[in-house]
Design an enzyme around this catalytic site. Structure first.
Site, short mmCIF file in Angstrom:
data_model
loop_
_atom_site.label_atom_id
_atom_site.label_comp_id
_atom_site.label_asym_id
_atom_site.label_seq_id
_atom_site.Cartn_x
_atom_site.Cartn_y
_atom_site.Cartn_z
N ASP A 174 36.45 46.93 37.90
CA ASP A 174 36.97 45.78 38.63
C ASP A 174 36.01 44.59 38.56
OD1 ASP A 174 38.91 44.68 40.62
OD2 ASP A 174 37.11 44.57 41.85
N GLU A 223 38.45 44.93 33.32
CA GLU A 223 39.32 43.97 34.00
C GLU A 223 38.65 42.60 33.92
OE1 GLU A 223 41.09 41.76 37.66
OE2 GLU A 223 39.17 42.75 37.79
C1 GLC Z 1 40.17 42.24 40.90
C2 GLC Z 1 41.37 42.86 41.58
C3 GLC Z 1 41.82 41.95 42.66
C4 GLC Z 1 40.71 41.74 43.63
C5 GLC Z 1 39.41 41.30 42.94
C6 GLC Z 1 38.24 41.47 43.83
O1 GLC Z 1 40.48 41.05 40.27
O2 GLC Z 1 42.37 43.11 40.65
O3 GLC Z 1 42.96 42.44 43.29
O4 GLC Z 1 41.07 40.75 44.54
O5 GLC Z 1 39.14 42.08 41.81
O6 GLC Z 1 37.87 42.82 43.94
C1 GLC Z 2 39.87 38.24 39.09
C2 GLC Z 2 40.12 37.03 38.18
C3 GLC Z 2 41.02 36.05 38.80
C4 GLC Z 2 42.02 36.82 39.59
C5 GLC Z 2 41.30 37.38 40.78
C6 GLC Z 2 42.15 38.24 41.62
O1 GLC Z 2 38.65 38.79 38.91
O2 GLC Z 2 39.02 36.47 37.59
O3 GLC Z 2 41.66 35.27 37.83
O4 GLC Z 2 43.04 36.00 39.97
O5 GLC Z 2 40.14 38.02 40.43
O6 GLC Z 2 43.25 37.56 42.02
#
Ligand code: GLC
Ligand code: GLC
Length: 639
Positions: free
Chosen positions: A292, A334
């Site tokens: 993540d 991710e």
């Molecule tokens: C990732 C997750 C998102 C979350 C963020 C912080 O982007 O997919 O849902 O808000 O990380 O952990």
């Molecule tokens: C992620 C991304 C961003 C995304 C968010 C979760 O790490 O960088 O684009 O929208 O966190 O919403």
């Protein structure tokens, strides 16, 4: 004279010898800790330690206790290996290229929304099997602050689950059951931050200096060295990237919400502590960990603190740790960032799998514009990756859609990228005249005007509007768009990932606005509950859900009969029709050509002269020249 770090890093043979010495010095204690896993662990240590040592020295070589910390890490690897269940040790011995199969199919779900709890999820395994799912991402399920935990992405304890879902023992048993039923479980590794209720954070709040070092506790002056160059991720919820700690008055780094505290990986104790949590999750049965927010894990003043070179070293070090102590474990990246940066995380020794946000965003772009140039040009540059790795191709996930394409390519095609993003936001929030989409805006930035979009697949593809208008043709088009998007992620190469509920065409759920803990986060519009009766509609061809589900099943089954749609190569082709998207898959001389019409008007595709094709989706025999495609039609052609 011992070698300097610079010498070790410059000379592989020296590094190798250094690793051997280290191993020899500790092998007795490691052997004791590893117990019966030692015969399998020893050769893996011998093989991977030089690499881990090199990474470790680059990250922590300047610290006086670098070797001490590394030794602690090695002990932890041995201890974790000893705790690895037998069925996972068997997996460890096998090569992991399951994600290359033409039958690999993923799904992501919230346990509570999909099945209530872990026991309920066991009851839903037959549904998953009926759908063809063999990779299941269980969205965050760890203990987290109540009522708002950013959908579980603020973890208070990586070894306890949310009590409403069941216990860690039940989760373990569920994951073993999934393995036995041919479904690989995927868990999140939320390693950029913990919640502010994690025991490390609690100790830091209480003033314990060792635990303050787990996070960033900055004075105002220190904060201001970093702040000017950072991007705001959730600007509607809170401005800036720091949160003041009440007791000390110091500023804690919080890239996301104020209750998500960024971990300080410049501290090797944090690396070891998180490596231990990671191996714990692997030993509970996770086949894949979704890394993540991995782009944010290393910070340096004067940069945007995203995608820094040391973030890559850190992830590679975690990967080396996994190859030693839990080799079957795979990582999924991710990285929802610029396409040039996304691909840098993908390598057998970094992340074997990666979300493909470029494809995701540009598929939606092509549906809005009815044009495929940006998609084609972008993928021609950014689709090829290491052949041992796989894209995870998705249409929607639990998050928002961000328009992450390369501005330079847009400019080359005569588009102003910022204006174009504004258009896409207007289009997908239904404000643009004639738009078919019903999405909602997410995180409008008052300063930059930047915004993203949230919504379920069916709602974004036009089902809601068509139903409201009771317009049959519009409804047919909406269904054809869903089919088109599914057909691309199932054929372009990589593991297709469905978002639970989208396979049934479930719509946006606006009830989140009534929940104070959710109302400021519009991503909840696309996190919907799936009921028993909705699942039953999958097999009822007359219902809307049944139609969507069965069209998807047709694609899944056809794909499963075509090995070329598994471990083959992909060539993105240029077509002379701006509404068509086309690519060719190839495997050992077998070829399959995909042609897709992104407009609601009929189009012609001109194949090479004299060739004849069979469309594997319909069985139709076609001869080249001018091949007609109906609105949104897609062809999977073999000659
Ligand atoms: C990732 C997750 C998102 C979350 C963020 C912080 O982007 O997919 O849902 O808000 O990380 O952990
Ligand atoms: C992620 C991304 C961003 C995304 C968010 C979760 O790490 O960088 O684009 O929208 O966190 O919403």
């Amino acid at each position: 004279m011992p070698n300097t770090i610079a010498q070790l890093l410059a000379e592989p043979a020296l590094l190798q010898r250094e690793a051997e010495t280290l191993l020899k010095r500790h092998s007795a204690s490691l052997k004791t800790a590893a117990k019966s896993s030692w015969p399998a662990l020893q050769p893996r240590l011998a093989q991977v330690l030089p690499e881990l040592l090199g990474l470790y020295l680059q990250l922590y070589g300047d610290l006086f206790d670098c070797y001490y910390q590394l030794e602690q890490l090695l002990k932890l690897l041995a201890k974790s290996a000893a705790q690895r269940p037998e069925y996972l040790q068997a997996e460890d011995a096998a090569p992991q290229h399951w994600h290359k199969s033409n039958q690999a199919l993923g799904s992501a779900c919230y346990v509570d929304l999909f099945a209530g709890d872990f026991e309920g999820l066991k009851q839903r395994i037959p549904y998953l099997q009926q759908t063809g799912i063999n990779y299941l991402h269980l969205m965050p399920l760890f203990k987290a602050p109540e009522p708002n935990s950013d959908g579980g992405y603020a973890v208070s304890d990586y070894r306890s689950t949310m009590p409403t879902l069941g216990t860690m023992a039940q989760l373990s048993s569920l994951m073993q059951e999934l393995h036995q039923q041919g479904i690989r479980p995927v868990l999140d590794f939320v390693f950029n931050h913990t919640s502010d209720e994690h025991r490390w954070a609690e100790k830091a709040k209480a003033g314990d200096p060792a635990y303050r070092d787990y996070y960033f506790f900055l004075t105002e002056a220190e904060r201001d060295r970093y702040a000017p160059t950072l991007r705001e991720i959730f600007p509607e919820i809170r401005r800036g990237c720091f949160t003041q700690d009440k007791a000390s008055g110091l500023w804690v780094w919080t890239t996301f919400n104020s209750f998500q505290w960024d971990l300080n990986y410049a501290n090797p104790a944090v690396f070891s502590a998180m490596a231990e949590e990671m191996l714990f999750l692997a030993n509970q049965g996770a086949a894949v960990l979704r890394l993540d927010a991995l782009a944010f894990v290393w910070k340096e003043a004067g940069t945007n603190c995203e995608n820094l070179p040391k973030a890559h070293l850190l992830i590679k070090a975690f990967n080396a740790v996994a190859r030693i102590a839990a080799p079957a474990l795979q990582f999924k990246s991710e990285a929802i960032v610029h396409p040039d940066e996304v691909v840098k995380y993908i390598a057998p020794n970094e992340c074997q799998l990666s979300y493909n946000p470029l494809l995701m965003a540009l598929l939606w772009n092509s549906l809005a514009t009815r044009k495929t140039r940006l998609l084609t040009e972008s993928l021609q540059r950014r689709f090829a990756i290491d052949p041992h790795c796989s894209w995870v191709n998705y249409i929607r996930c639990h998050d928002d859609i961000g328009w992450t394409f390369d501005d330079n390519i847009a400019w080359q095609l005569g588009m102003n990228p910022d204006h174009h993003r504004q258009f896409l936001n207007h289009f997908y929030t239904g404000q643009f005249p004639g738009s078919f989409a019903s999405g909602v805006p997410f995180q409008q930035n008052p300063v930059t005007g930047d915004c993203r979009v949230a919504g379920m697949l069916a709602s974004l593809a036009g089902v809601d509007k068509a139903e409201a208008e009771q317009n049959q043709q519009h409804l047919d088009h909406a269904l054809a768009r869903i089919y088109l998007l599914n057909s691309i992620i199932l054929s372009i190469g990589g593991l297709p990932l469905l978002y639970m509920g989208d396979e049934l065409g479930l719509r946006n759920d606006y009830s989140y606005v009534n929940d104070p803990a959710k109302k400021d986060d519009s991503r909840w519009v696309n996190r919907v509950a799936v009921t028993e009766s909705q699942l039953a509609e999958a097999t009822q061809a007359k219902t809307l859900s049944g139609r969507i589900y069965q069209q998807l099943q047709h694609l899944v089954k056809t794909r499963a009969s075509l090995p070329v749609l598994g471990d083959g190569t992909t060539r993105i082709l240029t077509t002379d029709n701006p509404h068509l998207f086309s690519f060719e898959r190839e495997l050992q001389g077998q070829r399959l050509r995909v042609v897709a019409n992104f407009s609601e008007h009929p189009q012609y595709w001109h194949g090479e002269n004299g060739q004849t094709f069979t469309d594997t989706l319909t069985g139709a025999k076609l001869s080249s020249g001018a091949v007609p495609l109906a609105a949104y039609q897609v062809l999977w052609l073999i000659s």
